[in-house]
Design an enzyme around this catalytic site. Structure first.
Site, PDB file in Angstrom:
ATOM      1  N   GLY A  45      10.891  37.563  20.777  1.00  0.00           N
ATOM      2  CA  GLY A  45      11.140  37.402  22.214  1.00  0.00           C
ATOM      3  C   GLY A  45      10.407  36.150  22.680  1.00  0.00           C
TER       4      GLY A  45
ATOM      5  NE  ARG B 236      12.258  33.280  15.549  1.00  0.00           N
ATOM      6  CZ  ARG B 236      12.677  34.375  16.184  1.00  0.00           C
ATOM      7  NH1 ARG B 236      11.840  35.331  16.501  1.00  0.00           N
ATOM      8  NH2 ARG B 236      13.956  34.538  16.495  1.00  0.00           N
TER       9      ARG B 236
ATOM     10  CG  ASP C 258      15.278  32.877  22.726  1.00  0.00           C
ATOM     11  OD1 ASP C 258      16.028  33.811  23.056  1.00  0.00           O
ATOM     12  OD2 ASP C 258      14.248  33.023  22.039  1.00  0.00           O
TER      13      ASP C 258
HETATM   14  O1  MRU Z   1      15.186  36.619  17.737  1.00  0.00           O
HETATM   15  P1  MRU Z   1      14.507  37.240  18.912  1.00  0.00           P
HETATM   16  O2  MRU Z   1      14.457  38.736  18.840  1.00  0.00           O
HETATM   17  O3  MRU Z   1      13.163  36.613  19.176  1.00  0.00           O
HETATM   18  O4  MRU Z   1      15.445  36.867  20.149  1.00  0.00           O
HETATM   19  C1  MRU Z   1      15.067  37.286  21.419  1.00  0.00           C
HETATM   20  C2  MRU Z   1      16.063  36.960  22.458  1.00  0.00           C
HETATM   21  O5  MRU Z   1      17.070  36.340  22.211  1.00  0.00           O
HETATM   22  C3  MRU Z   1      15.708  37.349  23.855  1.00  0.00           C
HETATM   23  O6  MRU Z   1      16.861  37.646  24.588  1.00  0.00           O
HETATM   24  C4  MRU Z   1      14.988  36.181  24.524  1.00  0.00           C
HETATM   25  O7  MRU Z   1      13.918  35.751  23.747  1.00  0.00           O
HETATM   26  C5  MRU Z   1      14.500  36.518  25.880  1.00  0.00           C
HETATM   27  S1  MRU Z   1      13.138  37.626  25.794  1.00  0.00           S
HETATM   28  C6  MRU Z   1      12.578  37.928  27.345  1.00  0.00           C
END
Ligand code: MRU
Length: 350
Positions: free
Chosen positions: A69, A102, A255
Protein backbone atom coordinates in the site's frame (compact mmCIF):
# COMPACT_ATOMS: atom_id res chain seq x y z
CA UNK A 1 16.11 -12.47 8.63
CA UNK A 2 12.76 -11.14 9.84
CA UNK A 3 11.64 -12.60 13.18
CA UNK A 4 8.03 -13.51 13.99
CA UNK A 5 7.11 -12.21 17.42
CA UNK A 6 3.57 -12.89 18.52
CA UNK A 7 0.12 -13.74 17.31
CA UNK A 8 -3.02 -11.68 17.83
CA UNK A 9 -6.57 -12.97 17.83
CA UNK A 10 -8.29 -13.21 14.46
CA UNK A 11 -11.70 -12.58 16.04
CA UNK A 12 -13.52 -9.59 14.57
CA UNK A 13 -14.53 -6.77 16.90
CA UNK A 14 -17.74 -7.24 18.85
CA UNK A 15 -20.47 -4.69 18.12
CA UNK A 16 -19.79 -2.86 21.39
CA UNK A 17 -16.09 -2.59 20.49
CA UNK A 18 -16.74 -1.09 17.07
CA UNK A 19 -15.29 2.34 17.73
CA UNK A 20 -13.81 2.59 14.21
CA UNK A 21 -10.32 2.49 15.67
CA UNK A 22 -8.81 0.62 12.78
CA UNK A 23 -5.90 -1.78 12.51
CA UNK A 24 -2.36 -0.46 12.92
CA UNK A 25 -0.19 -2.31 10.36
CA UNK A 26 3.08 -0.75 11.59
CA UNK A 27 4.23 0.41 15.02
CA UNK A 28 7.50 1.52 16.56
CA UNK A 29 8.59 -0.79 19.37
CA UNK A 30 10.44 1.48 21.80
CA UNK A 31 11.62 -1.38 24.03
CA UNK A 32 13.25 -3.25 21.13
CA UNK A 33 14.12 -0.15 19.09
CA UNK A 34 12.58 -1.89 16.10
CA UNK A 35 9.46 -1.80 13.94
CA UNK A 36 6.57 -4.20 14.42
CA UNK A 37 4.66 -5.04 11.25
CA UNK A 38 1.53 -7.08 10.59
CA UNK A 39 2.73 -9.71 8.10
CA UNK A 40 0.13 -9.11 5.40
CA UNK A 41 1.26 -12.13 3.40
CA UNK A 42 -0.32 -14.35 6.05
CA UNK A 43 -3.75 -12.71 6.09
CA UNK A 44 -6.53 -13.79 6.28
CA UNK A 45 -5.32 -17.00 7.89
CA UNK A 46 -3.11 -15.54 10.61
CA UNK A 47 -2.79 -12.11 12.18
CA UNK A 48 0.89 -12.33 13.00
CA UNK A 49 3.39 -9.59 13.64
CA UNK A 50 7.04 -9.54 12.66
CA UNK A 51 9.81 -7.43 14.08
CA UNK A 52 12.14 -5.54 11.71
CA UNK A 53 15.43 -4.38 13.20
CA UNK A 54 17.51 -3.09 10.28
CA UNK A 55 17.03 -1.12 7.09
CA UNK A 56 17.93 -4.17 4.98
CA UNK A 57 15.19 -6.17 6.70
CA UNK A 58 12.82 -3.28 6.07
CA UNK A 59 13.78 -3.24 2.37
CA UNK A 60 13.07 -6.99 2.22
CA UNK A 61 9.75 -6.51 4.03
CA UNK A 62 8.69 -3.89 1.48
CA UNK A 63 9.75 -5.78 -1.64
CA UNK A 64 8.39 -9.13 -0.38
CA UNK A 65 5.11 -7.37 0.51
CA UNK A 66 5.10 -8.16 4.23
CA UNK A 67 3.60 -4.67 4.11
CA UNK A 68 2.18 -2.94 1.08
CA UNK A 69 0.00 0.00 0.00
CA UNK A 70 1.58 3.25 -1.18
CA UNK A 71 1.30 5.36 2.01
CA UNK A 72 2.45 2.49 4.25
CA UNK A 73 5.43 1.78 1.99
CA UNK A 74 6.54 5.43 2.49
CA UNK A 75 6.11 5.25 6.27
CA UNK A 76 8.07 1.99 6.40
CA UNK A 77 10.91 3.48 4.34
CA UNK A 78 11.17 6.41 6.78
CA UNK A 79 11.52 3.98 9.69
CA UNK A 80 14.03 2.03 7.57
CA UNK A 81 16.17 5.18 7.41
CA UNK A 82 15.93 5.53 11.21
CA UNK A 83 17.12 1.94 11.63
CA UNK A 84 20.00 2.63 9.21
CA UNK A 85 21.03 5.70 11.25
CA UNK A 86 20.82 3.73 14.50
CA UNK A 87 23.20 1.10 13.09
CA UNK A 88 25.57 3.76 11.74
CA UNK A 89 25.01 2.50 8.18
CA UNK A 90 25.78 4.61 5.09
CA UNK A 91 22.57 6.65 4.77
CA UNK A 92 22.99 7.27 1.01
CA UNK A 93 23.23 3.53 0.38
CA UNK A 94 20.30 2.84 2.69
CA UNK A 95 18.20 5.44 0.88
CA UNK A 96 19.08 3.94 -2.50
CA UNK A 97 18.18 0.44 -1.34
CA UNK A 98 14.85 1.50 0.16
CA UNK A 99 13.94 3.59 -2.90
CA UNK A 100 14.51 0.62 -5.21
CA UNK A 101 12.01 -1.66 -3.45
CA UNK A 102 8.69 -0.67 -5.13
CA UNK A 103 8.97 1.58 -8.21
CA UNK A 104 5.37 2.72 -8.75
CA UNK A 105 4.33 3.95 -5.28
CA UNK A 106 5.59 7.55 -5.21
CA UNK A 107 4.88 7.90 -1.48
CA UNK A 108 8.15 6.03 -1.05
CA UNK A 109 10.16 8.83 -2.69
CA UNK A 110 8.01 11.42 -0.88
CA UNK A 111 8.80 9.96 2.55
CA UNK A 112 12.51 9.69 1.75
CA UNK A 113 12.48 13.36 0.70
CA UNK A 114 10.99 14.23 4.11
CA UNK A 115 13.96 12.44 5.70
CA UNK A 116 16.41 14.25 3.33
CA UNK A 117 15.02 17.56 4.62
CA UNK A 118 15.73 16.52 8.23
CA UNK A 119 19.31 15.63 7.28
CA UNK A 120 19.99 19.05 5.74
CA UNK A 121 22.62 20.81 7.87
CA UNK A 122 23.12 17.77 10.14
CA UNK A 123 26.82 17.33 9.25
CA UNK A 124 28.07 18.26 12.71
CA UNK A 125 25.46 16.31 14.66
CA UNK A 126 26.38 13.14 16.55
CA UNK A 127 25.13 9.80 15.13
CA UNK A 128 22.71 9.53 18.08
CA UNK A 129 21.27 12.98 17.33
CA UNK A 130 20.83 12.10 13.63
CA UNK A 131 19.10 8.85 14.60
CA UNK A 132 16.74 10.67 16.98
CA UNK A 133 15.95 13.33 14.37
CA UNK A 134 15.11 10.73 11.70
CA UNK A 135 13.08 8.67 14.16
CA UNK A 136 11.08 11.73 15.23
CA UNK A 137 10.35 12.48 11.56
CA UNK A 138 9.30 8.88 10.91
CA UNK A 139 6.85 9.09 13.86
CA UNK A 140 5.54 12.34 12.37
CA UNK A 141 5.09 10.79 8.89
CA UNK A 142 3.09 7.93 10.45
CA UNK A 143 0.78 10.13 12.54
CA UNK A 144 0.48 12.69 9.75
CA UNK A 145 -0.72 9.98 7.34
CA UNK A 146 -3.49 8.94 9.74
CA UNK A 147 -4.61 12.56 10.08
CA UNK A 148 -4.51 13.13 6.29
CA UNK A 149 -6.56 9.97 5.69
CA UNK A 150 -9.15 11.07 8.26
CA UNK A 151 -9.49 14.51 6.66
CA UNK A 152 -9.67 13.01 3.17
CA UNK A 153 -12.34 10.56 4.28
CA UNK A 154 -14.42 13.35 5.82
CA UNK A 155 -14.16 15.49 2.67
CA UNK A 156 -14.97 12.54 0.43
CA UNK A 157 -17.92 11.36 2.52
CA UNK A 158 -19.31 14.93 2.65
CA UNK A 159 -19.07 15.21 -1.16
CA UNK A 160 -20.78 11.84 -1.64
CA UNK A 161 -23.60 12.74 0.76
CA UNK A 162 -24.13 16.09 -0.94
CA UNK A 163 -24.09 14.54 -4.39
CA UNK A 164 -26.28 11.50 -3.75
CA UNK A 165 -28.12 12.42 -0.53
CA UNK A 166 -28.17 10.41 2.68
CA UNK A 167 -28.92 6.92 1.43
CA UNK A 168 -27.39 3.52 1.98
CA UNK A 169 -24.71 3.09 -0.68
CA UNK A 170 -23.61 0.15 -2.76
CA UNK A 171 -19.92 0.71 -3.33
CA UNK A 172 -17.31 -1.14 -5.36
CA UNK A 173 -13.56 -1.14 -4.70
CA UNK A 174 -10.41 -2.96 -5.81
CA UNK A 175 -7.19 -4.02 -4.10
CA UNK A 176 -6.79 -2.81 -0.50
CA UNK A 177 -6.74 0.89 0.21
CA UNK A 178 -7.58 0.48 3.86
CA UNK A 179 -5.96 0.72 7.27
CA UNK A 180 -3.63 -2.07 6.14
CA UNK A 181 -2.32 0.05 3.24
CA UNK A 182 -1.69 3.21 5.28
CA UNK A 183 -0.66 4.33 8.75
CA UNK A 184 -3.92 2.87 10.04
CA UNK A 185 -7.03 4.58 8.66
CA UNK A 186 -7.17 4.09 4.91
CA UNK A 187 -7.95 6.13 1.82
CA UNK A 188 -10.79 4.49 -0.15
CA UNK A 189 -11.74 2.34 2.85
CA UNK A 190 -11.32 5.39 5.12
CA UNK A 191 -14.09 7.13 3.18
CA UNK A 192 -16.20 3.97 3.35
CA UNK A 193 -15.55 3.79 7.12
CA UNK A 194 -16.68 7.40 7.41
CA UNK A 195 -19.96 6.56 5.63
CA UNK A 196 -20.37 3.41 7.76
CA UNK A 197 -20.11 5.51 10.94
CA UNK A 198 -23.34 7.15 9.80
CA UNK A 199 -24.90 3.83 8.78
CA UNK A 200 -24.77 4.78 5.09
CA UNK A 201 -23.20 1.61 3.70
CA UNK A 202 -25.53 -1.02 2.32
CA UNK A 203 -22.78 -3.12 0.77
CA UNK A 204 -19.16 -2.91 -0.31
CA UNK A 205 -18.35 -5.10 -3.32
CA UNK A 206 -14.66 -6.00 -3.06
CA UNK A 207 -12.96 -7.21 -6.25
CA UNK A 208 -10.70 -10.17 -5.56
CA UNK A 209 -7.70 -8.47 -7.27
CA UNK A 210 -5.70 -11.22 -8.91
CA UNK A 211 -2.87 -12.06 -8.87
CA UNK A 212 -2.08 -11.25 -5.20
CA UNK A 213 -5.69 -11.13 -4.07
CA UNK A 214 -5.46 -8.04 -1.89
CA UNK A 215 -9.24 -7.69 -2.33
CA UNK A 216 -10.14 -11.10 -0.93
CA UNK A 217 -7.26 -11.54 1.51
CA UNK A 218 -7.13 -7.98 2.89
CA UNK A 219 -10.11 -5.77 1.97
CA UNK A 220 -12.84 -8.34 2.59
CA UNK A 221 -11.06 -9.38 5.79
CA UNK A 222 -10.52 -5.78 6.96
CA UNK A 223 -14.16 -4.81 6.33
CA UNK A 224 -15.44 -7.97 8.03
CA UNK A 225 -13.13 -7.17 10.98
CA UNK A 226 -14.63 -3.66 11.08
CA UNK A 227 -18.14 -5.13 10.75
CA UNK A 228 -18.85 -3.21 7.53
CA UNK A 229 -21.04 -5.22 5.08
CA UNK A 230 -18.87 -6.71 2.35
CA UNK A 231 -19.44 -9.03 -0.61
CA UNK A 232 -16.47 -10.55 -2.40
CA UNK A 233 -16.57 -10.88 -6.19
CA UNK A 234 -13.98 -12.21 -8.60
CA UNK A 235 -12.55 -9.66 -11.02
CA UNK A 236 -14.53 -10.93 -14.01
CA UNK A 237 -17.86 -10.26 -12.23
CA UNK A 238 -17.50 -6.46 -12.28
CA UNK A 239 -19.72 -5.56 -15.26
CA UNK A 240 -22.45 -8.00 -14.33
CA UNK A 241 -22.45 -6.79 -10.71
CA UNK A 242 -22.59 -3.13 -11.78
CA UNK A 243 -25.58 -3.88 -13.97
CA UNK A 244 -27.47 -6.20 -11.60
CA UNK A 245 -26.71 -4.63 -8.22
CA UNK A 246 -27.04 -0.93 -9.15
CA UNK A 247 -23.66 0.10 -7.74
CA UNK A 248 -23.75 3.78 -6.66
CA UNK A 249 -20.05 4.50 -7.08
CA UNK A 250 -16.58 3.03 -7.31
CA UNK A 251 -13.76 4.23 -5.09
CA UNK A 252 -10.11 3.19 -5.24
CA UNK A 253 -6.77 4.29 -3.82
CA UNK A 254 -3.75 5.34 -5.89
CA UNK A 255 -0.03 4.67 -6.07
CA UNK A 256 0.97 7.68 -8.16
CA UNK A 257 -1.05 10.50 -9.70
CA UNK A 258 0.45 12.52 -12.57
CA UNK A 259 -0.01 16.30 -12.95
CA UNK A 260 -2.98 15.80 -15.30
CA UNK A 261 -4.79 13.45 -12.88
CA UNK A 262 -3.94 10.18 -14.67
CA UNK A 263 -3.79 7.66 -11.82
CA UNK A 264 -1.67 4.55 -11.35
CA UNK A 265 -3.24 1.98 -9.06
CA UNK A 266 -3.39 -1.79 -8.72
CA UNK A 267 -3.66 -3.72 -11.98
CA UNK A 268 -7.34 -4.01 -12.88
CA UNK A 269 -8.27 -0.47 -11.82
CA UNK A 270 -8.19 0.76 -15.43
CA UNK A 271 -10.61 -2.01 -16.50
CA UNK A 272 -12.83 -1.18 -13.52
CA UNK A 273 -12.94 2.50 -14.57
CA UNK A 274 -13.86 1.62 -18.16
CA UNK A 275 -16.65 -0.66 -16.94
CA UNK A 276 -17.85 2.05 -14.55
CA UNK A 277 -18.05 4.57 -17.39
CA UNK A 278 -20.04 2.17 -19.57
CA UNK A 279 -22.53 1.61 -16.74
CA UNK A 280 -22.56 5.32 -15.78
CA UNK A 281 -21.24 4.56 -12.30
CA UNK A 282 -19.19 7.50 -10.90
CA UNK A 283 -15.54 6.58 -10.39
CA UNK A 284 -13.63 8.24 -7.52
CA UNK A 285 -10.05 8.06 -6.26
CA UNK A 286 -8.95 8.85 -2.70
CA UNK A 287 -5.27 9.62 -2.10
CA UNK A 288 -3.18 11.92 0.08
CA UNK A 289 -1.12 14.71 -1.48
CA UNK A 290 1.97 12.50 -0.98
CA UNK A 291 0.65 10.30 -3.83
CA UNK A 292 0.82 13.13 -6.39
CA UNK A 293 3.84 13.29 -8.67
CA UNK A 294 3.40 16.62 -10.42
CA UNK A 295 6.82 16.28 -12.04
CA UNK A 296 5.16 13.86 -14.48
CA UNK A 297 2.88 15.53 -16.97
CA UNK A 298 0.81 12.45 -17.80
CA UNK A 299 0.33 8.90 -16.60
CA UNK A 300 2.30 7.54 -19.56
CA UNK A 301 5.45 8.53 -17.66
CA UNK A 302 4.62 6.59 -14.49
CA UNK A 303 6.97 3.61 -14.00
CA UNK A 304 5.00 0.38 -13.76
CA UNK A 305 6.38 -2.29 -11.47
CA UNK A 306 6.65 -5.70 -13.09
CA UNK A 307 6.53 -8.49 -10.56
CA UNK A 308 7.51 -12.15 -10.50
CA UNK A 309 5.79 -14.37 -13.07
CA UNK A 310 5.11 -16.83 -10.24
CA UNK A 311 2.32 -14.55 -8.99
CA UNK A 312 0.45 -15.31 -12.25
CA UNK A 313 1.56 -18.89 -12.88
CA UNK A 314 0.85 -20.18 -9.36
CA UNK A 315 -1.97 -20.09 -6.83
CA UNK A 316 -1.09 -21.28 -3.32
CA UNK A 317 2.29 -22.44 -4.64
CA UNK A 318 0.57 -24.68 -7.21
CA UNK A 319 1.20 -24.22 -10.94
CA UNK A 320 -2.10 -23.40 -12.65
CA UNK A 321 -1.10 -23.97 -16.26
CA UNK A 322 1.03 -26.16 -18.51
CA UNK A 323 4.54 -26.88 -17.23
CA UNK A 324 6.13 -25.49 -20.39
CA UNK A 325 5.23 -23.46 -23.48
CA UNK A 326 3.39 -20.67 -21.57
CA UNK A 327 4.80 -17.19 -21.03
CA UNK A 328 3.67 -14.80 -18.32
CA UNK A 329 3.17 -11.06 -18.01
CA UNK A 330 2.70 -9.51 -14.57
CA UNK A 331 2.44 -5.70 -14.44
CA UNK A 332 1.56 -4.80 -10.84
CA UNK A 333 -0.25 -1.57 -11.73
CA UNK A 334 -2.09 0.17 -14.56
CA UNK A 335 -2.91 3.79 -15.28
CA UNK A 336 -6.49 5.07 -15.36
CA UNK A 337 -6.79 8.11 -17.65
CA UNK A 338 -8.12 11.24 -15.93
CA UNK A 339 -11.21 11.34 -18.19
CA UNK A 340 -12.53 8.23 -16.47
CA UNK A 341 -12.18 9.74 -12.97
CA UNK A 342 -14.97 11.95 -11.67
CA UNK A 343 -13.04 13.29 -8.70
CA UNK A 344 -9.90 12.71 -6.65
CA UNK A 345 -10.40 13.21 -2.90
CA UNK A 346 -7.41 14.42 -0.91
CA UNK A 347 -6.90 15.80 2.59
CA UNK A 348 -7.26 19.30 1.13
CA UNK A 349 -10.81 20.62 1.06
CA UNK A 350 -11.98 21.28 -2.50
O1 MRU B 1 0.80 -3.89 -4.61
P1 MRU B 1 0.13 -3.18 -3.48
O2 MRU B 1 -0.71 -4.09 -2.64
O3 MRU B 1 1.10 -2.35 -2.69
O4 MRU B 1 -0.88 -2.16 -4.20
C1 MRU B 1 -1.65 -1.32 -3.41
C2 MRU B 1 -2.60 -0.50 -4.18
O5 MRU B 1 -2.64 -0.53 -5.39
C3 MRU B 1 -3.44 0.45 -3.40
O6 MRU B 1 -4.67 0.64 -4.02
C4 MRU B 1 -2.71 1.80 -3.32
O7 MRU B 1 -1.42 1.63 -2.85
C5 MRU B 1 -3.42 2.77 -2.47
S1 MRU B 1 -3.29 2.33 -0.77
C6 MRU B 1 -4.05 3.50 0.16
Amino acid sequence: MIQFVFVQSLESKTTSETSFDSLRPLAWNEANQGVTLIDQRLLPYELKQVEVKSHTEMADAISEMVLRGAPLIGIAAAYGMALAAKAGADLCQARKLLLSTRPTAVNLAWALEQIDAVLQGCDLDSPETIYQKILTKAHWILEDDIERCKRMSEHGAKYIREKFGNKKFKIMTICNAGALATGGYGTALGLIRELAKNDLVEMVYACETRPRQQGSRLTAWELAYEQIPVTLISDNMVSHTMKEQAIDFVITGADRIAANGDTANKIGTYALAIQAQYHQVPFFVAAPESTFDRSLETGDLIPIEERSSKEVSHINDKLITAESGVEFYNPGFDVTPNILIERIFTELAT
